[in-house]
Design an enzyme around this catalytic site. Structure first.
Site, PDB file in Angstrom:
ATOM      1  CE1 TYR A 169      17.427  -1.901  33.749  1.00  0.00           C
ATOM      2  CE2 TYR A 169      16.997  -0.342  35.493  1.00  0.00           C
ATOM      3  CZ  TYR A 169      17.856  -0.912  33.539  1.00  0.00           C
ATOM      4  OH  TYR A 169      17.665   0.303  33.186  1.00  0.00           O
ATOM      5  CE1 TYR A 210      23.048  -4.107  30.656  1.00  0.00           C
ATOM      6  CE2 TYR A 210      22.032  -6.244  31.387  1.00  0.00           C
ATOM      7  CZ  TYR A 210      22.071  -4.879  30.822  1.00  0.00           C
ATOM      8  OH  TYR A 210      20.957  -4.045  30.941  1.00  0.00           O
ATOM      9  CG  PHE A 245      24.698   2.542  36.831  1.00  0.00           C
ATOM     10  CD1 PHE A 245      26.048   2.549  38.080  1.00  0.00           C
ATOM     11  CD2 PHE A 245      23.472   1.709  37.168  1.00  0.00           C
ATOM     12  CE1 PHE A 245      26.157   1.442  38.815  1.00  0.00           C
ATOM     13  CE2 PHE A 245      23.609   0.914  38.541  1.00  0.00           C
ATOM     14  CZ  PHE A 245      25.593   0.930  39.620  1.00  0.00           C
ATOM     15  CD  GLU A 246      21.079  -0.698  31.405  1.00  0.00           C
ATOM     16  OE1 GLU A 246      19.509  -0.316  32.036  1.00  0.00           O
ATOM     17  OE2 GLU A 246      21.108  -1.616  30.389  1.00  0.00           O
ATOM     18  CB  ILE A 247      23.777  -3.717  37.809  1.00  0.00           C
ATOM     19  CG1 ILE A 247      25.028  -2.869  37.911  1.00  0.00           C
ATOM     20  CG2 ILE A 247      24.196  -5.611  37.690  1.00  0.00           C
ATOM     21  CD1 ILE A 247      25.754  -2.666  39.481  1.00  0.00           C
TER      22      ILE A 247
END
Length: 415
Positions: free
Chosen positions: A246, A218, A303-305
């Site tokens: 992460y 995500y 914000f994180e992928i």
């Protein structure tokens, strides 16, 4: 006689073949319509090849927005229609990923602004699906407007009450006293129950939602954020290929008054479950004294992928269950007087990733320009900024400001 007969025949004279005037006019119009249509099609084809943005402007979804049409979208939809043909996107490999936003109906304008920017900078070339979550049903206005600015598929999900609202076992008298103490100490969001609900949901429930469950990766997006550089590669595929779990753009210190008892809970979990600590973890990023105290460094989680299989794994699942049992998203579960606390999902995610994954599985996205007011990250390399059409100013970047933890992260990563 009837006037339906041609005038020349009525008088016995017929020197030329008779051609009705109406038929001649109809044929003339038809010829002009064919010529005009061919001209319009030629211009349209020329613009498709010479103007990259023309296909977005002239697409059915864009036109339908202006004339009041939109595709049907339903709450908790299990499938949705594409707003673009798959051929509109590049043909590189895709990851099993979703662009995820938690939003309220009142945040429509900010949500659309964030979506537009990420679409323009990245997703119009990749067509990853969007998923929006809310604790109340999305309005038709929200769904119709969002559907007009996304590419790929689109879903809207309703969060179950048990995953969102304050649990019944929380002592509300104690929680209210803790909130009042935070208000007296001028702690941001100190009085807000909904903010605590959001932090708890993002810490341990979003990746369990039925609509999220099919996905592995995500990209968390919030309303009113800005993407200030083109993203010309697929971050999901990069993370997958390099075995990352992460990714972040900004790292900073948490406000100590919000996490007074968090590290005590972390140490209690580690003492009981040392087997979950990863070899070569990031403890030195989180603590200056080998884990005795917390130095407040964390990754800013707006914000994180990330890989949701990591959150769904045994180590983080047990970790979250332990934190949940302490009540620290609402108060510290101990006798009065209450200790003011509102554990945020940013330090919870950061500690979980920092302790249960090797440090080389965490990634700093230096080449993704991002702003969440008042902080922003701007790529450091000048040539890269030019190549990526960045609109950010490097002197505004938070990377090496006094309260940033990026230097600390770089030291730990290189050690």
């Amino acid at each position: 006689m009837s006037s339906a007969y041609p005038p020349g025949l009525l008088h016995g004279v017929h020197t030329k073949p008779y051609r009705p005037r109406r038929r001649i006019c109809s044929r003339t119009r038809l010829v002009w319509l064919v010529v005009a249509g061919a001209f319009i099609i030629s211009i349209h084809s020329l613009l498709l090849y010479t103007r990259p943005g023309y296909s977005d402007t002239a697409s059915f979804s864009s036109l339908s927005t202006h004339i009041g049409w939109s595709k049907n979208t339903s709450q908790n939809a299990t499938e949705s229609q594409d707003t673009e043909s798959p051929s509109a996107f590049n043909e590189t490999r895709r990851a099993n990923a979703v662009l995820l936003m938690l939003a309220r109906n009142s945040e429509l304008e900010g949500a659309m602004a964030s979506v537009r920017e990420l679409e323009e900078r990245f997703n119009k070339h990749y067509g990853y699906p969007w998923l929006f979550l809310n604790e109340v049903p999305f309005t038709d206005e929200f769904k119709q407007n969002i559907s007009s600015v996304v590419s790929g598929s689109l879903q809207f999900g309703l969060i179950p009450p048990e995953d969102w609202y304050q649990p019944e076992w929380i002592d509300e008298e104690k929680a209210a006293a803790g909130r009042a103490q935070m208000v007296a100490e001028n702690v941001i969001y100190g009085e807000s129950v909904s903010y605590r609900n959001m932090c708890r949901f993002n810490s341990g429930f979003f990746y369990r939602q039925p609509l999220v469950a099919p996905y592995k990766w995500y990209w968390r997006v919030e309303p009113n954020v800005h993407f200030t550089c083109d993203v010309r590669y697929d971050p999901f595929v990069m993370m997958e290929d390099q075995n990352k779990v992460y990714g972040f753009t900004i790292t900073l210190h948490e406000w100590p008054k919000t996490v007074v008892t968090l590290w005590d809970a972390v140490k209690g979990f580690i003492d009981q479950n040392p087997q979950y600590l990863a070899v070569n973890n990031s403890m030195d990023f989180l603590s200056l004294d080998a884990g005795e105290t917390y130095n407040m460094c964390h990754f800013w989680s707006n914000f994180e992928i990330a890989n949701m299989d990591f959150w769904r794994g045994e180590a983080y699942t047990k970790f979250f269950e332990h934190l949940e049992s302490q009540g620290g998203f609402y108060y510290e579960a101990r006798p009065l007087p209450p200790i003011s606390t509102r554990w945020g999902d940013a330090p919870v995610h950061s500690i979980g990733a920092g302790l249960f994954a090797p440090k080389d599985q965490l990634h700093f996205f230096d080449n993704i320009g991002y702003r969440h007011d008042p902080l922003e990250h701007c790529p450091r390399d000048a040539q890269e900024r030019r190549e990526l059409n960045c609109s950010c100013m490097p002197y505004r970047s938070y990377d090496y400001q006094y309260d940033s933890c990026l230097r600390k992260w770089e030291q730990v990563l290189s050690s």
